[in-house]
Design an enzyme around this catalytic site. Sequence first.
Site, PDB file in Angstrom:
ATOM      1  N   LYS A 192       0.348  -3.802   6.524  1.00 17.99           N
ATOM      2  CA  LYS A 192       0.161  -3.166   5.213  1.00 17.99           C
ATOM      3  C   LYS A 192      -0.459  -4.171   4.258  1.00 17.99           C
ATOM      4  O   LYS A 192       0.110  -5.222   3.973  1.00 17.99           O
ATOM      5  CB  LYS A 192       1.494  -2.678   4.663  1.00 17.99           C
ATOM      6  CG  LYS A 192       1.376  -2.058   3.282  1.00 17.99           C
ATOM      7  CD  LYS A 192       2.680  -1.480   2.792  1.00 17.99           C
ATOM      8  CE  LYS A 192       2.509  -0.941   1.380  1.00 17.99           C
ATOM      9  NZ  LYS A 192       3.763  -0.376   0.866  1.00 17.99           N
ATOM     10  N   LYS A 249      -2.336   0.181   7.328  1.00 20.59           N
ATOM     11  CA  LYS A 249      -2.447   0.860   6.044  1.00 20.59           C
ATOM     12  C   LYS A 249      -3.121  -0.059   5.035  1.00 20.59           C
ATOM     13  O   LYS A 249      -2.708  -1.209   4.926  1.00 20.59           O
ATOM     14  CB  LYS A 249      -1.041   1.227   5.571  1.00 20.59           C
ATOM     15  CG  LYS A 249      -0.986   1.847   4.205  1.00 20.59           C
ATOM     16  CD  LYS A 249       0.439   1.973   3.763  1.00 20.59           C
ATOM     17  CE  LYS A 249       0.393   2.455   2.333  1.00 20.59           C
ATOM     18  NZ  LYS A 249       1.647   2.354   1.684  1.00 20.59           N
TER      19      LYS A 249
HETATM   20  C1  PBG Z   1       5.365   1.343  -1.523  1.00 19.70           C
HETATM   21  C2  PBG Z   1       4.374   2.218  -0.841  1.00 19.70           C
HETATM   22  C3  PBG Z   1       3.065   2.367  -1.218  1.00 19.70           C
HETATM   23  C4  PBG Z   1       2.524   3.311  -0.375  1.00 19.70           C
HETATM   24  C5  PBG Z   1       3.517   3.717   0.519  1.00 19.70           C
HETATM   25  N1  PBG Z   1       4.659   3.013   0.214  1.00 19.70           N
HETATM   26  C6  PBG Z   1       2.310   1.775  -2.339  1.00 19.70           C
HETATM   27  C7  PBG Z   1       2.413   0.350  -2.624  1.00 19.70           C
HETATM   28  O1  PBG Z   1       2.705  -0.475  -1.744  1.00 19.70           O
HETATM   29  O2  PBG Z   1       2.198   0.028  -3.792  1.00 19.70           O
HETATM   30  C8  PBG Z   1       1.104   3.780  -0.468  1.00 19.70           C
HETATM   31  C9  PBG Z   1       0.837   5.152  -0.059  1.00 19.70           C
HETATM   32  C10 PBG Z   1      -0.425   5.734  -0.595  1.00 19.70           C
HETATM   33  O3  PBG Z   1      -1.186   5.144  -1.379  1.00 19.70           O
HETATM   34  O4  PBG Z   1      -0.673   6.863  -0.213  1.00 19.70           O
HETATM   35  N2  PBG Z   1       6.348   0.839  -0.716  1.00 19.70           N
HETATM   36 ZN    ZN Z   2       7.725  -0.185  -2.042  1.00 28.53          ZN
END
Ligand code: PBG
Ligand code: ZN
Length: 325
Positions: A192, A249
Amino acid sequence: MAELSLRRTRQDTAIRELTRQVRPTVGQLIQPHFVVQNISAREAVPGLNAVYRETPDSLLEQIEADLEQGVSKILLFGVPAEKSDTDFDHQFTADQIAAVRQRFGEQIWLAADVCLCSATLHGHCGILNDSADQVMNAASVEALTEAARLYASAGANCVAPSDMMDGRVAAIRQTLEQAGLDRTLIMSYAAKFHSSFYGPFRLAAESAPGKDIPLSDRASYQIDPARPNDALLSALRDDREGADILMVKPGLPYLDVLAELSARIPKPWAVYQTSGESAAIELMAREALISRESANLETWTAFLRAGASMIITYDARHARTWLET
Ligand code: PBG
Ligand code: ZN
């Protein structure tokens, strides 16, 4: 020499259908949902196509409608009303998981996102130190593990930690085993990245980080986009710690990472077409610059080509219509 060579297999629908190597199907899509405590009616999420911050009631109605479109896999984000620095109310989310399970039984495969950012006052994915300039790892992992245990006991098929703390997969696995929850899968947000493509999500999940505190962004825990090796280390580690499914992601900007990691680690790979990626397509579609349908199908095809076996996408609920046309 005959004139046609490669174009012979492109010439009509029949041969094009027969020669495809990958094809998106509704069965491999996961629909995210936001369920929000203490709102009186559901609210549209800016930039997304028919995605809402649902109330507990509207969540069940939406899942029912999606089921009629063949969508039976969901990723649930609970957004509690009470925010805190250290004591989190995971019960609201657990109750919604139980409600989905009670209403739909095994018709729905439910993954519960496990994080703290919708429950913290500051929007970070963990617990901050006193000077509010660092996320503390051990304390955060403990709180995340408790959430995961609660969600699994409430009936989640899968828990999906998205926080990026070190060691959370091992801690969650151990706790689930101690609780006798050995059928619950762990889908790790392993690769991520610290991305700009999370904008609409943060509005939906009330999780924009760092208002009025020193730690203003998530760069100290999410992966730097320029470090694919860090993504590899993270995925290898989560694999070792017992994740059942690994994730990349965002999706499109990280296809190289998905292709490489999925070739190296033979576990099932998920990819998250993030809110920003979906909104990019959606806003172009609203300006009639692009077809929402073909842009999504092309994106999903790219994910499959790169090695994903499942796709988290806000547009899952439209897939059947799109795939039939
Ligand atoms: C936070 C989280 C995020 C997403 C899923 N879980 C955003 C972030 O890390 O700020 C992103 C999902 C999306 O943009 O569709 N734990
Ligand atoms: Zn979070």
